[in-house]
Motif scaffolding. Structure first.
Motif, PDB file in Angstrom:
ATOM      1  N   GLY A   1       0.811  -1.208   0.000  1.00 46.43           N
ATOM      2  CA  GLY A   1       0.000   0.000   0.000  1.00 46.43           C
ATOM      3  C   GLY A   1       0.846   1.260   0.000  1.00 46.43           C
ATOM      4  O   GLY A   1       0.540   2.228  -0.710  1.00 46.43           O
ATOM      5  N   MET A   2       1.930   1.249   0.762  1.00 49.53           N
ATOM      6  CA  MET A   2       2.815   2.416   0.794  1.00 49.53           C
ATOM      7  C   MET A   2       3.485   2.613  -0.557  1.00 49.53           C
ATOM      8  O   MET A   2       3.616   3.747  -1.028  1.00 49.53           O
ATOM      9  CB  MET A   2       3.864   2.233   1.900  1.00 49.53           C
ATOM     10  CG  MET A   2       4.588   3.487   2.280  1.00 49.53           C
ATOM     11  SD  MET A   2       3.494   4.653   3.092  1.00 49.53           S
ATOM     12  CE  MET A   2       3.572   6.012   1.969  1.00 49.53           C
TER      13      MET A   2
ATOM     14  N   LEU B   1       2.244   1.725  -3.480  1.00 48.47           N
ATOM     15  CA  LEU B   1       1.215   2.212  -4.398  1.00 48.47           C
ATOM     16  C   LEU B   1       0.895   3.682  -4.148  1.00 48.47           C
ATOM     17  O   LEU B   1       0.727   4.454  -5.098  1.00 48.47           O
ATOM     18  CB  LEU B   1      -0.047   1.358  -4.285  1.00 48.47           C
ATOM     19  CG  LEU B   1       0.087  -0.074  -4.798  1.00 48.47           C
ATOM     20  CD1 LEU B   1      -1.147  -0.892  -4.426  1.00 48.47           C
ATOM     21  CD2 LEU B   1       0.329  -0.102  -6.299  1.00 48.47           C
ATOM     22  N   LEU B   2       0.812   4.068  -2.877  1.00 38.47           N
ATOM     23  CA  LEU B   2       0.559   5.480  -2.563  1.00 38.47           C
ATOM     24  C   LEU B   2       1.704   6.378  -3.023  1.00 38.47           C
ATOM     25  O   LEU B   2       1.491   7.554  -3.337  1.00 38.47           O
ATOM     26  CB  LEU B   2       0.337   5.664  -1.061  1.00 38.47           C
ATOM     27  CG  LEU B   2      -0.986   5.151  -0.514  1.00 38.47           C
ATOM     28  CD1 LEU B   2      -1.010   5.243   1.005  1.00 38.47           C
ATOM     29  CD2 LEU B   2      -2.149   5.914  -1.128  1.00 38.47           C
ATOM     30  N   GLY B   3       2.902   5.819  -3.094  1.00 39.91           N
ATOM     31  CA  GLY B   3       4.061   6.576  -3.533  1.00 39.91           C
ATOM     32  C   GLY B   3       4.231   6.617  -5.041  1.00 39.91           C
ATOM     33  O   GLY B   3       5.215   7.156  -5.546  1.00 39.91           O
TER      34      GLY B   3
ATOM     35  N   THR C   1       7.210   1.355   7.083  1.00 41.03           N
ATOM     36  CA  THR C   1       5.776   1.121   7.290  1.00 41.03           C
ATOM     37  C   THR C   1       5.520  -0.347   7.609  1.00 41.03           C
ATOM     38  O   THR C   1       4.762  -0.661   8.538  1.00 41.03           O
ATOM     39  CB  THR C   1       4.980   1.549   6.044  1.00 41.03           C
ATOM     40  OG1 THR C   1       5.200   2.944   5.826  1.00 41.03           O
ATOM     41  CG2 THR C   1       3.505   1.262   6.186  1.00 41.03           C
TER      42      THR C   1
ATOM     43  N   ALA D   1       0.336   8.567   6.100  1.00 39.81           N
ATOM     44  CA  ALA D   1      -0.319   7.469   5.381  1.00 39.81           C
ATOM     45  C   ALA D   1       0.303   6.130   5.761  1.00 39.81           C
ATOM     46  O   ALA D   1      -0.409   5.132   5.909  1.00 39.81           O
ATOM     47  CB  ALA D   1      -0.220   7.694   3.878  1.00 39.81           C
TER      48      ALA D   1
ATOM     49  N   LEU E   1      -1.594   2.932   7.427  1.00 43.15           N
ATOM     50  CA  LEU E   1      -1.534   1.572   6.885  1.00 43.15           C
ATOM     51  C   LEU E   1      -1.004   0.596   7.923  1.00 43.15           C
ATOM     52  O   LEU E   1      -1.529  -0.516   8.073  1.00 43.15           O
ATOM     53  CB  LEU E   1      -0.651   1.543   5.636  1.00 43.15           C
ATOM     54  CG  LEU E   1      -1.224   2.194   4.391  1.00 43.15           C
ATOM     55  CD1 LEU E   1      -0.162   2.312   3.304  1.00 43.15           C
ATOM     56  CD2 LEU E   1      -2.425   1.416   3.887  1.00 43.15           C
TER      57      LEU E   1
END
Length: 159
Positions: free
Chosen positions: A38-39, A41-43, A62, A128, A132
């Motif tokens: 998730g981290m 993808l957010l990046g 994370t 974020a 997560l």
């Protein structure tokens, strides 16, 4: 004391072992991998691309935070073999609270002290990332509650 009461009070080591290795462990692993992915993808990472070093370090931090937060939830969840975390008084064990406080301090050190971040390859997550990582807590608690409810239902069927 009757034989049945002794049997009911005896610790059944297979249940905690099953819960730790067969239920809570896999749930924690999934939560940690989801936090890492998730981290990324957010990046802005996409499948097949190589993430930049800063993004990779943030995703690693994370995931590490998710490991620790999942273990903290696990410590509370495993205080009872049959009851979920809700009815178990959380201040009942001051040593547990001290251990958790120490673990949070060590987590902060591992993610913020340059000598340790260079060694471990992770950095302090942003907001974020913390969000997560924090998802590991309800994941563990819900898995533990579901497992204990399943055990209770099966015990009532066999009696």
């Amino acid at each position: 004391m009757s034989q049945s009461r002794l049997r009911d009070r005896a610790v059944n080591w297979t249940n905690p072992l099953l819960a730790a290795s067969g239920v809570l462990g896999p749930v924690q692993a999934l939560a940690e991998m989801a936090a890492f992915t998730g981290m990324l993808l957010l990046g802005g990472w996409t499948l097949g691309a190589e993430p930049g070093p800063a993004l990779l370090a943030t995703a690693s931090g994370t995931a590490f935070a998710a490991v620790v937060l999942g273990q903290l939830a696990n410590a509370f969840a495993c205080r009872s073999e049959s009851r979920w975390i809700g009815p178990v008084h959380w201040r009942g064990n001051p040593l547990l609270l001290g251990a958790i406080a120490f673990e949070v301090v060590v987590l902060a050190a591992f993610l913020s002290l340059p000598v340790l971040t260079d060694l471990l390859g992770g950095t302090f997550p942003d907001a974020a990332g913390w969000a997560l990582a924090a998802l590991a807590i309800p994941a563990v608690i819900l898995a533990d509650a579901a497992h204990k409810a399943w055990q209770a239902r099966n015990r009532s069927r066999t009696r």
